[in-house]
Structure formats: C-alpha cells, structure tokens
Scaffold this motif. Structure first.
Motif, short mmCIF file in Angstrom:
data_model
loop_
_atom_site.label_atom_id
_atom_site.label_comp_id
_atom_site.label_asym_id
_atom_site.label_seq_id
_atom_site.Cartn_x
_atom_site.Cartn_y
_atom_site.Cartn_z
N THR A 312 0.83 -1.21 0.00
CA THR A 312 0.00 0.00 0.00
C THR A 312 0.86 1.25 0.00
O THR A 312 0.59 2.22 -0.72
CB THR A 312 -0.93 0.01 1.23
N ARG A 319 -2.38 0.74 -8.91
CA ARG A 319 -2.22 -0.62 -8.40
C ARG A 319 -2.74 -0.73 -6.96
O ARG A 319 -2.39 -1.67 -6.24
CB ARG A 319 -0.75 -1.06 -8.42
N GLY A 320 -3.56 0.23 -6.55
CA GLY A 320 -4.17 0.18 -5.24
C GLY A 320 -3.33 0.74 -4.11
O GLY A 320 -3.65 0.55 -2.93
N GLY A 390 -3.47 -6.95 -13.77
CA GLY A 390 -4.78 -7.45 -13.40
C GLY A 390 -5.26 -8.51 -14.37
O GLY A 390 -4.82 -8.57 -15.53
N PHE A 422 -0.73 -8.62 -4.47
CA PHE A 422 -1.52 -7.76 -5.35
C PHE A 422 -2.44 -8.59 -6.22
O PHE A 422 -3.65 -8.30 -6.34
CB PHE A 422 -0.59 -6.91 -6.22
N THR A 423 -1.91 -9.63 -6.85
CA THR A 423 -2.72 -10.44 -7.75
C THR A 423 -3.79 -11.23 -7.00
O THR A 423 -4.85 -11.52 -7.55
CB THR A 423 -1.84 -11.41 -8.55
N ASN A 425 -5.22 -10.02 -4.36
CA ASN A 425 -6.08 -9.00 -3.75
C ASN A 425 -6.21 -9.18 -2.23
O ASN A 425 -7.30 -9.08 -1.67
CB ASN A 425 -7.47 -9.00 -4.40
#
Length: 561
Positions: A312, A319-320, A390, A422-423, A425
C-alpha cells in the motif's frame, strides 16, 4: 516459525508495559470475589509457568521495528515521503522538523524489556538454560531499541530497571555510555544465543540468534567508525553459514516483461544472466522466500492477522497503493551501467524535462542498460511490470500520472513489494527484513578497506554481491586505492540497501548530508520538495511534550526550541 501480532498477545503486552503499578485486588470477604478477573493480569497469578515467560517474550518481540524503515530512507536523498501525517520523514528531509513532532522518541519496548528481566527469575518451572536464552533474546531487543534511539537523538536516558512511581524522569545519558552499554549487551548475549533454531516451541525459527547479535554489533562499530572492530565482527558473522539468496523462478505473467526494450543483450546467456540477477535480488523480500539463508533478523507477520503495509505504501494508485514513499531522481541516478559496471552520467534536469514533454523515445534512453537492481527496484515511465497485471488487463506498463495517491517524483518503488499479494487482492504479510547477509559483506568491505585498503578479501565480498545481482565484478585496476574503492563501496551500499533504512545513518556518519540533501524535482522538473540542510539535523529534537512531562530533567537537543 516465530509469529506474533498485537491482537493475540494483548494480555501479555498489557502486562509488560512496565508502566503499570501492580497491587493487590480490592479486599473482600468472599473467597470467590478474591479471584482476579479473567481479563486482567496480576503479579500474583503471572510469572508461574514456562508459558508465562514465553508469552511475555512474545509481547516484547511484537514491538520490533517493522516496515517503517522505508521512512528512514524518505528522510534522505533516496526517497520522498509526500504525506506528513504518516511520519516525520517529510519535515526531516525538508529540514523543518521541530520539537512539536516525534521522530521516534519511545521507550515502551525498553520498559517492557526491563520489566521482563526484573521478573522472569520468579518462574521456577523452566530450565535454567531456556530462561537464560529468553533473557538473552530480550536483552538483544532492548539493545536494538537503544541503538535506534541513540542514532536518532544522540544522548538518551539509559535505564535498565523498573521504575517506582515518581522515578520515571531520567536525564539524558552521554551517547558513548549508551553505546558502551549496547556493545556490552550484544557481546554478552552472543555467547548465549544459538546459531539457529530447530523449529517448534520454544525453538521457533525467527528468534534472535547469535548471528543477529554479532551483525548488530558490527553495525554499531561501523556507524561509530571503529573499523577494525567492525571488520572483525563482520568476518565472524561470515563464518556462521549465511548465504546470499538466489532464485531464477519466474512468477505469474512475469515472462511477459520484455527487457530487450531496455537492455542491449549480446546473446542468450547475457539475457539469462540479467534476468537471474534481477530475480535473485527482488525475490529476497517475497513472503514465499521468508527465512531464506540471507536473512539474519526480521520482523515476522501472521498471514491475514498482522499486516505489512508495504504494498500500500509503495505502489501507485493504479495498483491500489498510496505512493507514500517514492524514489528521487538521485536514487535513480545511483544505479550503474549493466554493460560496463560503472556509474552512469545522468542528463541534466532541463534536458530530461524537455524529453519528457517532447520526445519520449529520447527520454526512455536514460533507463537503458542499467543495473538489474534498478529494474527490480524502480517503476519508471514505460517500465513493464506484468507481475502486477490485473486479470482483465493485457499488460501493465507503469505510467506516471499526477493526482491523489500518485508519485510526485515520476517514479514508484517496486522493491519490497510482493506481487503475489496484489494479484490475490489480499494484504501483504511478508516479513520485514531488518538485517541481511549482504549488509554484512558490505560492512566488512567498507571497514576492512578503511583499515588496510583494498585487498582480495574486500574485493571478494563486493564481487559476491555484484555477481548475485548480475553485475560485472569490481574493476580491481580502476579501484586500486583506498580512496577510489571507498567511493565505490559507498555507491554499492546505497544501491544494494536502498529503501532498507540504512541511508539515513550513512549520510550522517559520512558527513555528506550537506552535499546530498538538496531540493528535489520530478522528471518534468516540477518542484517536489524544498530541502534545506542544517547541521542540527544530525540529531533529532526531543518532543517538547516529553520535556514538559520530565519537570525539567530532560534538556532539548541543541539548535531546537
């Protein structure tokens, strides 16, 4: 594996603050009312079993430094922290920090350690050997805390006992005395702590080891300029079996990255060497590789319970992430040439800005043929990073965009970010590595060079790091003097340990802060942050609120109001 979090250790942490004054429960006529509440602890009911000791130690481990070391780099020329509410890094780097802020003045973990050491011997149903080891672990953690405080504030209060009410205010102890205490503690515990742990309670992997104690000791000596002792101690760590991590495994979608756009490979072997170096380096920090042979000390996390927020803090909004800490142009310029192994000559800021606005092909050339660690660490305009693609995207290319939670410099960090989270989530729970073997090799190289100048052992230590990263070995003809090799080592240390919290003390101990803490600009030459250096910034101010609470016992750091 040693794992902990603040939730499931709440009870022991509550007990270990060292701030609580334990007393007897309110007297009552009925026996059942004299039982202590089940959600509270009393000295009369704790310190009875081996489990009590174990839980108490875990409560102290839970206060280990975590991913916050990225803000140490953001206090330097390596990075920029754009959100002042996240840390003091923004004002430290700008040179505007005042006593209204807190740059890390906190003794909670030290009070916990002191309380443990004052009470652990009450437990009799534990082997003397295990109790001594637990105490050695806690003494290390206390020494580590004092080391960080000393480096930040210089003279700090040194206390090793539990206070009675009214004894809390302690004057600042001279830095040398604090350092002598740290070194003495590390020397003592290194004789008690094991080299490794077999696994399973009470020998969970991840506990403090002999190697961690000696590694921190070598860091203390290095920071203080005691080079002979630093080299000697680092050399001892080098005999304990640590190795540089290597991995050539490709992650999901990673083979989609086309590095032929960025590197002029001579042949297939050259390309394989480059990819191996890149992957060797970036995978050190992935969760799947936790506890690898390079890790000497890390702060551990529990999957889905204890969150490491690196993804983060570092990724862009696309990418969030928040782009909380981002690379500076000076950090980007520090990565050398993959083909020659030498430093690059960056273009001028004006030329870069002109190319960015008018000629993206020319702009991209600045990022070609760079150290594999550059591509493993930096997201730059046009960089492919398909590990962060994504499921519905055909590919992912980093594009700098202005706006909320995007970088102000034009770059984002890729290093330390674990794409598997990330992938999937989900939150990142990779352990935060605090000391690793590459640092020891760099410590040895720097210290030994200062003691005796270049020799085979110094070059070999550096070559191990360079080879692992896919870079050419050190040119022993060009860097044949102590002075030239010194600058090479400093550059190598900056690149290898980027974003790991070492740069802050490096620029201070080398006294180069006035030369490197300069105003920073984005790739389009927009002003990012005005930075003004003042020598008072070598040591941070004590928060004024702490001085006020001390009733005049604490004296402010010179130069601060």
């Amino acid at each position: 594996m040693l794992k902990f979090n603040n939730m499931n250790k709440r009870t022991s942490i509550y007990m270990l603050t060292g701030l609580l004054t334990f007393g007897s429960m309110t007297a009552c006529q009925k026996d059942f009312l004299e039982r202590p509440p089940l959600n509270q602890l009393s000295e009369d009911t704790f310190w009875k079993t081996e489990n009590d000791v174990h839980q108490a130690v875990m409560g102290i481990y839970a206060k280990m430094p975590a991913e916050g070391f990225i803000y140490d780099d953001a206090s330097t020329d390596n990075a920029h922290s754009q959100y002042p509410w996240e840390s003091s890094a923004n004002s430290v780097s700008a040179g505007t920090i005042t006593s209204s802020e807190n740059a890390g003045w906190n003794f909670q973990d030290i009070r916990r350690a002191n309380y443990f050491l004052a009470n652990a011997d009450k437990v009799t149903v534990i082997s003397a050997e295990l109790l001594e080891r637990y105490k050695a672990e806690v003494r290390f953690l206390r020494a580590f805390s004092y080391f960080n405080l000393m480096n930040t504030f210089g003279n700090v209060p040194l206390f090793t006992t539990v206070f009675n009410p009214g004894e809390e205010n302690v004057a600042r102890t001279p830095r040398k005395d604090v350092q002598d205490f740290i070194l003495s503690e590390l020397d003592a515990v290194s004789k008690v702590l094991p080299k490794t742990y077999g696994g399973g309670r009470p020998n969970e992997k991840g506990r403090i080891t002999k190697g961690a104690a000696l590694a921190l000791k070598s860091r203390v000596y290095l920071y203080d300029g005691q080079y002979a002792e630093a080299a000697k101690t680092a050399a001892e760590v080098m005999t304990l079996g640590y190795t540089l991590f290597t991995s050539n495994e490709a992650l999901k979608n990673e083979n989609l990255d086309d590095y032929t756009k960025w590197v002029d490979f001579t042949d297939a072997n050259d390309k394989a060497n480059f990819l191996r170096g890149l992957r060797n380096y970036e995978r050190i920090f992935y969760q799947k590789n936790e506890g690898n042979g390079e890790v000497i000390l890390d702060r551990q996390y529990i999957q889905q319970l204890d969150v490491n927020s690196i993804n983060t803090y570092l990724l862009p909004a696309s990418r969030g992430g928040w782009s909380s800490v981002t690379p500076t142009q000076a950090m980007v310029d520090a990565y050398g040439d993959y083909k020659t192994g030498e430093a690059i000559v960056p273009v001028t800021a004006d030329q870069r800005a002109d190319w960015y606005a008018n000629d993206r092909v020319a702009f991209a050339k600045e990022y070609k043929n760079r150290d594999p660690r550059f591509y493993a660490s930096i997201l730059f305009e046009g960089a492919e990073a398909n590990a962060f693609k994504g499921d519905k995207e055909t590919g992912y290319y980093f594009t700098w965009t202005s706006g909320s939670n995007f970088s102000m410099t034009g770059y984002n960090f890729r290093k330390l970010v674990d794409p598997s989270f990330f992938t999937a989530n989900i939150d990142n729970h990779a352990n935060a590595i605090l000391i690793r073997y590459a640092e020891i090799l760099l410590t040895f190289a720097e210290a030994q060079n200062e003691v005796s100048g270049p020799n085979g052992d110094v070059y070999d230590a550096l070559d191990k790091i360079r080879t692992r990263a896919g870079m050419p070995v050190v040119n022993r003809t060009k860097y044949a003097s102590k002075e030239t090799l010194r600058e090479f080592i400093r550059s190598e240390r900056r690149v290898e340990l980027a974003l790991e919290g070492q740069r802050l003390m490096d620029i201070r101990r080398w006294k180069i802060a006035p030369q490197v803490m300069k105003t920073i600009y984005a790739v389009n030459k927009n002003l990012v942050q005005t930075r003004v250096w003042d020598d008072k910034l070598y040591v941070m101010p004590i928060p004024q609120i702490e001085i006020d609470k001390s009733n005049g016992v604490l004296v402010q750091t010179p130069g601060y109001n």
